[in-house]
Design a protein around this motif. Structure first.
Motif, short mmCIF file in Angstrom:
data_model
loop_
_atom_site.label_atom_id
_atom_site.label_comp_id
_atom_site.label_asym_id
_atom_site.label_seq_id
_atom_site.Cartn_x
_atom_site.Cartn_y
_atom_site.Cartn_z
N UNK A 157 44.75 10.30 31.14
CA UNK A 157 43.33 10.49 30.81
C UNK A 157 43.20 11.61 29.77
N UNK A 166 43.96 10.27 26.42
CA UNK A 166 42.84 9.50 25.85
C UNK A 166 41.74 10.43 25.36
N UNK A 213 40.28 10.45 21.59
CA UNK A 213 38.94 9.91 21.35
C UNK A 213 37.90 10.99 21.09
N UNK A 247 33.01 15.97 34.49
CA UNK A 247 32.86 14.54 34.75
C UNK A 247 31.92 14.39 35.94
N UNK A 259 30.95 9.17 38.32
CA UNK A 259 32.00 8.61 37.47
C UNK A 259 33.33 8.64 38.20
N UNK A 264 31.19 4.85 39.65
CA UNK A 264 29.77 4.50 39.62
C UNK A 264 29.32 3.66 40.80
N UNK A 304 36.94 2.12 30.97
CA UNK A 304 35.92 2.82 31.75
C UNK A 304 35.51 4.10 31.03
N UNK A 305 34.22 4.31 30.80
CA UNK A 305 33.79 5.52 30.08
C UNK A 305 33.77 6.73 31.01
N UNK A 306 34.61 7.71 30.73
CA UNK A 306 34.59 8.90 31.56
C UNK A 306 33.70 9.98 30.94
N UNK A 311 36.73 6.47 26.59
CA UNK A 311 36.90 5.31 27.49
C UNK A 311 38.38 5.19 27.84
N UNK A 312 38.61 4.90 29.09
CA UNK A 312 39.98 4.88 29.62
C UNK A 312 40.29 3.47 30.12
N UNK A 313 41.34 2.84 29.61
CA UNK A 313 41.65 1.48 30.08
C UNK A 313 42.13 1.50 31.53
#
Lengths: 287, 305, 250
Positions: free
Chosen positions: A21, A24, A28, A240, A244, A248, B269-271, B282-284
């Protein structure tokens, strides 16, 4: 023993998942982990480490770095500064009991219960100007200060700012960045914060140790700067929402979520154990 | 060890189920010819109540889920026979047959139709029980085009989703429970229809027609083949002949197994959501799996690279 | 299809052999073989015609002619100008009936001459002959007078009020009344609901009328049941007097 023996919802993330995570996140949202002055936004090739991004970042024209003001040079009345960049280029998380990272002795290994260990590589660098440029700039600033009405001939190669700190205009040749990288280790914990109905999961940094800086005083200052940057600038932006964390579920079923209170059955919430970040959640009646 | 684990306690699972249950509502209309009479209907239903139990064999057992039929409007159409007099033999043939036969005089002719509107909305319930397995499904929205990135799809609300659905293993539907009051409703409908047909005639003419036809209400019951037990008759008409039970079963199965997921989330999934112009993070999610025990439902998944 | 209730059948209270309607049919035995023409009149005006062949070789014992169906307005366009043709066996019956409408029909039958001479009238339904059968089904309950306007015979028919039971009611077999020069036999007839009377004509000439003298309304007799609904003022008498005086405060 079931996950939900003492709660309504349970979520757990393994440290391997946390690290993916984090990867990512860095790809991003690069502007959270990369900072620099305007010149680095315009010429990202000057950065100390190339930024790896998700294709969507460039497609949507998201910034690669957060633009900061140049470092102000004392004695210039805020009129002159140096371009810099600072990047968090690597991030690793190790959850208790801790088997991924070798903590430095200053952090009193082994990793204590309910704690996470962080490893970060921080790279940065200044664009340092040639001596002549610095001298001319200094002369100009001084002359301007001394003379209030006389016409002063400026060195056109030096553009003096009229307002906030600005770096000198660059010359056609790419300036040289004096890059360095540091390794830092940290100890932290997870917390659930925020008002009812808007609970967030955040990382709290407890201690930070930068490796191999001398003298000690300089190391302490660098550690202070880094830790403050993390605590104030970076980590709060990585909160977070509790909803989430449990994918959700609350929104789907209009449940109102709140952390399970601390009891002997749930002594820690969130809990860091068995290489997992665990969160225990209770469900209330939706408003 | 999976990267992600989310577990839902049985009481919370019941809340999720209640959400799905409350969204199940469907209706159908149709008509059919049953020979002596025809029927047209407008039937809808919703679900209420029910108990949900997670089982150690990995199934979810749902018991006594009430099916409330609303609307439930029937219209029965039937023919009243002709009312004729005469037609008797005046001079019989000694060798058989009739030499002279009187003509028939018909008072009622052209096979008049009676329409019996019957409104049973909210009066009739039935119960469903069943066992379900929770299945995962990766849904690609049919409105998502090939050129869309994951972020484009999220912006257009056509993002891919992981879904959890209740796949029925078996469903039992109890016979339709018809309350006693329904008998009165049918009788009222019959009386109203007869009054509409004959009510404008003078009393003696009404009585003459009724005498010849016999009790028209009984005649109608005979045409409908109601017999002694109107509740059983109506239960059979609705459940089997019109096929409401089959409609309910297939709709419920389709709803749970296909149309309304117990739970779903976007993939990737948007964290972190949008922050001004900054794109969401977003995390796959890979390898979503579900397991059920008698106390909880647990999901496991991995974070993609 | 909506109900079609034959209101003329329910309204008819006088049934005449000389003016046929729904509730009275006439059967006339046919004699010699040959071709005949039936001329249909309604209220004494000629309205239609039909052809009839009496043929000993056929085995049709009776032919039913619906006089109302012969009217031009009752026929389809293609049939409007065509005369219907019937065939019946010798000694068979010509049955004249009216299926709908107010009635008022009479029929004269003429034999078509083979030598093209003028047709010869052989029968007029306004004057019944020996062998004729007049079938009457009075529907409305009550007392009827039956008369033969030629022979001056009189009689009485009583039609009982229909009994509505749970089962279907089948009217009993008809009552036969013989009409001779001496009168009706029997002269008093008791009928159940929708039961018919068959008048066998044995006199040489007769013209029968069955007429409702006194209807039987059954439970719907006037005065037998009050349909009025009484409303009582719920306001006490004292207050009612105050309301009659406007402006006066209580």
């Amino acid at each position: 023993m079931a996950f939900t023996d003492n709660c309504d919802l349970f979520a757990a993330v393994h440290e391997a998942g946390l690290n993916r995570i984090a990867h990512h996140l860095m790809r991003q949202r690069p502007s959270l982990f990369n900072y620099g002055t305007q010149i680095f936004a315009e010429l990202p090739e000057l950065l100390c480490r190339r930024i790896e991004t998700h294709p969507e970042v460039r497609r949507r024209k998201n910034p690669l770095i957060t633009i900061e003001d140049p470092i102000s040079i004392p004695g210039t009345d805020g009129q002159f500064g140096l371009d810099f960049c600072a990047q968090l280029t690597a991030l690793k998380i190790d959850l208790h009991p801790g088997n991924l990272l070798d903590l430095p002795p200053e952090l009193d290994p082994p990793l204590k219960p309910q704690r996470l260990a962080l490893f970060a590589e921080v790279c940065g660098g200044l664009i340092c100007h040639e001596r002549q440029v610095a001298e001319r700039t200094g002369d100009s600033i001084a002359a301007r200060a001394a003379s209030q009405s006389k016409q002063v001939t400026w060195d056109r190669s030096v553009e003096l700012p009229q307002r906030a700190v600005q770096a000198p205009a660059w010359r056609p040749a790419l300036p040289k960045v004096l890059c360095f990288c540091l390794e830092a280790f940290g100890i932290g914990r997870f917390e659930v914060v925020g008002p009812d109905g808007a609970k967030q999961l955040v990382i709290r940094l407890e201690r930070l140790e930068v490796v191999d800086i001398a003298p000690d005083g300089l190391e302490s200052n660098v550690e202070c700067f880094l830790a403050t940057t993390l605590r104030v600038g970076l980590l709060p932006k990585l909160h977070i929402a509790l909803d989430t964390v449990v994918l959700e579920l609350g929104k789907l079923a209009t449940l109102s979520l709140s952390p399970t209170p601390i009891t002997p059955a749930v002594p820690n919430n969130p809990a860091i154990e068995d290489e997992l970040l665990k969160v225990f959640v209770n469900v209330g009646v939706a408003a | 060890m999976s990267d992600l684990t989310v577990a839902v306690s049985e009481p919370t699972f019941k809340r999720l189920f209640a959400k799905v249950r409350d969204n199940v509502t469907e209706s159908t209309a149709g008509s059919a010819d049953f020979g002596p009479f025809s029927a047209s209907w407008n039937v809808g239903f919703k679900l209420q109540g029910g108990t949900v139990d997670l089982q150690n064999d990995g199934t979810v057992r749902i018991s006594e889920l009430d099916v409330v039929y609303t609307p439930l409007q029937l219209s029965l159409g039937l023919d009243i026979p002709e009312v004729c007099v005469g037609g008797f033999c005046i001079i019989p043939n000694p060798f058989g047959g009739c030499i002279l036969r009187a003509p028939r005089i018909c008072v009622f002719s052209a096979d008049p139709d009676i329409s019996l509107p019957i409104n049973l909305s909210g009066l009739i319930t039935t119960e469903i029980s069943g066992a379900f397995r929770i299945k995962t499904r990766y849904r690609v929205d049919p409105n998502r085009t090939a050129t869309m990135t994951n972020l484009d799809a999220e912006d257009a609300h056509v993002a891919n989703k992981w879904q959890l659905l209740l796949d029925p293993v078996w469903l039992d539907i109890d016979p339709i429970d018809i309350p006693d009051t329904v008998g009165n409703i049918l009788d009222t409908a019959i009386n109203n229809a007869v009054d509409a047909l004959l009510g404008w005639l003078p009393g003696w003419a009404r009585d003459l027609i009724k005498a010849i036809l016999g009790s028209i209400a009984n005649l109608i019951r005979a045409i409908l083949d109601i017999g002694d037990d109107i509740q059983e008759w109506l239960s059979n008409l609705l459940g089997v002949s019109i096929g409401i039970l089959n409609f309910v079963a297939t709709t419920v199965a389709d709803y749970f197994a296909n149309r309304y997921p117990l739970f779903e989330f976007e993939d990737p999934y948007p964290i972190l959501g949008y922050d001004g112009p900054l794109i969401p993070v977003k995390v796959p999610v890979l390898d979503l799996a579900v397991s059920v025990s008698d106390t909880e439902m647990a999901l496991t998944a991995n974070v993609g690279g | 299809m909506p109900a079609r209730i034959n209101t003329h059948a329910l309204r008819q209270i006088q049934i005449e052999s000389g003016s046929l309607g729904i509730l009275g049919s006439l059967a006339h035995p046919l004699g010699d073989e040959g071709d005949y023409v039936g001329i249909v009149s309604k209220n004494d005006a000629q309205v239609a015609a039909f052809r009839l062949r009496v043929d000993g070789k056929v085995s049709v014992p009776q032919v039913d002619v619906d006089l109302a169906g012969l009217l031009p307005e009752a026929k389809g366009r293609a049939e409007r100008h065509r005369e219907p043709a019937y065939v019946v066996t010798q000694k068979g019956y010509l049955v004249l009936l009216v299926s709908q409408g107010p009635g008022g029909f009479s029929v004269s039958v003429e034999k078509v001459a083979t030598d093209k001479s003028k047709p010869q009238r052989v029968y007029d339904s306004r004057s019944l002959q020996r062998g004729d059968v007049f079938i009457v089904t009075p529907l409305r309950p009550g007392s009827y007078d039956m008369t033969d306007s030629v022979g001056k015979a009189k009689g009485h028919i009583r039609v009982a009020y229909p009994e509505v039971a749970t089962g279907r009611y089948e009217p009993p077999a008809p009552v036969t009344v013989t009409v001779t020069e001496r009168g009706f036999n029997p002269a008093k007839v008791e009928l159940r609901a929708a039961q018919s009377v068959v008048f066998q004509i044995e006199s040489s000439n007769a013209s029968l009328i069955v007429n409702l003298a006194e209807p039987d309304e059954g439970p719907y007799k006037k005065g037998a049941r009050s349909d009025s609904f009484r409303w009582t003022n719920p306001t006490p008498p004292g207050r009612r007097d105050e309301e009659k005086t406007p402006g006066k405060k209580s």
